[in-house]
Design a protein around this motif. Structure first.
Motif, PDB file in Angstrom:
ATOM      1  N   SER A   1       0.825  -1.202   0.000  1.00 48.43           N
ATOM      2  CA  SER A   1       0.000   0.000   0.000  1.00 48.43           C
ATOM      3  C   SER A   1       0.857   1.249   0.000  1.00 48.43           C
ATOM      4  O   SER A   1       1.978   1.244   0.502  1.00 48.43           O
ATOM      5  N   ASP A   2       0.318   2.297  -0.568  1.00 45.30           N
ATOM      6  CA  ASP A   2       0.941   3.614  -0.482  1.00 45.30           C
ATOM      7  C   ASP A   2       0.262   4.352   0.671  1.00 45.30           C
ATOM      8  O   ASP A   2      -0.737   5.038   0.480  1.00 45.30           O
ATOM      9  N   ILE A   3       0.778   4.147   1.878  1.00 44.88           N
ATOM     10  CA  ILE A   3       0.189   4.773   3.060  1.00 44.88           C
ATOM     11  C   ILE A   3       1.287   5.484   3.841  1.00 44.88           C
ATOM     12  O   ILE A   3       2.472   5.200   3.675  1.00 44.88           O
TER      13      ILE A   3
ATOM     14  N   HIS B   1       2.787   6.464   9.811  1.00 42.82           N
ATOM     15  CA  HIS B   1       1.995   6.196  11.019  1.00 42.82           C
ATOM     16  C   HIS B   1       0.992   5.063  10.768  1.00 42.82           C
ATOM     17  O   HIS B   1       0.884   4.125  11.576  1.00 42.82           O
ATOM     18  N   THR B   2       0.276   5.135   9.659  1.00 40.47           N
ATOM     19  CA  THR B   2      -0.702   4.099   9.315  1.00 40.47           C
ATOM     20  C   THR B   2      -0.006   2.762   9.084  1.00 40.47           C
ATOM     21  O   THR B   2      -0.489   1.706   9.500  1.00 40.47           O
ATOM     22  N   ARG B   3       1.163   2.801   8.441  1.00 36.60           N
ATOM     23  CA  ARG B   3       1.939   1.581   8.190  1.00 36.60           C
ATOM     24  C   ARG B   3       2.335   0.924   9.514  1.00 36.60           C
ATOM     25  O   ARG B   3       2.209  -0.290   9.677  1.00 36.60           O
ATOM     26  N   MET B   4       2.795   1.724  10.482  1.00 38.11           N
ATOM     27  CA  MET B   4       3.212   1.170  11.770  1.00 38.11           C
ATOM     28  C   MET B   4       2.018   0.597  12.536  1.00 38.11           C
ATOM     29  O   MET B   4       2.143  -0.415  13.217  1.00 38.11           O
TER      30      MET B   4
ATOM     31  N   GLU C   1       1.654  -3.331  13.795  1.00 33.49           N
ATOM     32  CA  GLU C   1       1.220  -3.768  15.127  1.00 33.49           C
ATOM     33  C   GLU C   1       0.031  -4.719  15.033  1.00 33.49           C
ATOM     34  O   GLU C   1      -0.009  -5.737  15.734  1.00 33.49           O
ATOM     35  N   ASP C   2      -0.923  -4.415  14.156  1.00 35.12           N
ATOM     36  CA  ASP C   2      -2.086  -5.287  13.978  1.00 35.12           C
ATOM     37  C   ASP C   2      -1.660  -6.659  13.467  1.00 35.12           C
ATOM     38  O   ASP C   2      -2.156  -7.694  13.942  1.00 35.12           O
ATOM     39  N   ILE C   3      -0.745  -6.687  12.497  1.00 35.66           N
ATOM     40  CA  ILE C   3      -0.275  -7.955  11.935  1.00 35.66           C
ATOM     41  C   ILE C   3       0.463  -8.757  12.999  1.00 35.66           C
ATOM     42  O   ILE C   3       0.274  -9.971  13.113  1.00 35.66           O
ATOM     43  N   GLU C   4       1.300  -8.093  13.792  1.00 34.46           N
ATOM     44  CA  GLU C   4       2.025  -8.798  14.864  1.00 34.46           C
ATOM     45  C   GLU C   4       1.050  -9.423  15.850  1.00 34.46           C
ATOM     46  O   GLU C   4       1.233 -10.569  16.267  1.00 34.46           O
TER      47      GLU C   4
END
Length: 87
Positions: A28-30, A33-36, A40-43
């Motif tokens: 994604s092109d984000i 902050h949104t990427r981090m 965290e959600d994926i972890e």
């Protein structure tokens, strides 16, 4: 690096090929902050979905896709094959 070398040998690619096998969890092109937040959600999802072992996890299969790097939404991606990894 060993997996990359093995992949090139398996698929008959020249050792100098720029192809690099990898695992991508987000395309994604984000903004950063949104990427981090996504990281965290994926972890958290991985913690609940798989048994992590010493910072890693077991892979039971590999899915090979034909992709268009210009397709940022992955709508044209086609799964070519699922390759089970059995012992």
């Amino acid at each position: 690096m060993k997996a990359g070398k093995q992949s090139k040998e398996t698929f008959g690619q020249d050792a100098s090929s720029a192809y690099m096998p990898h695992l991508s969890l987000l395309y994604s092109d984000i903004d950063e902050h949104t990427r981090m937040e996504a990281v965290e959600d994926i972890e958290q999802w991985l913690q609940g979905a798989v048994e992590l072992q010493a910072g890693g996890f077991d892979v039971k299969s590999i899915h090979v896709y034909e992709t268009d790097p210009q397709d940022k939404l992955c709508k044209t991606w086609k799964r070519i094959k699922e390759l089970p990894l059995t012992s």
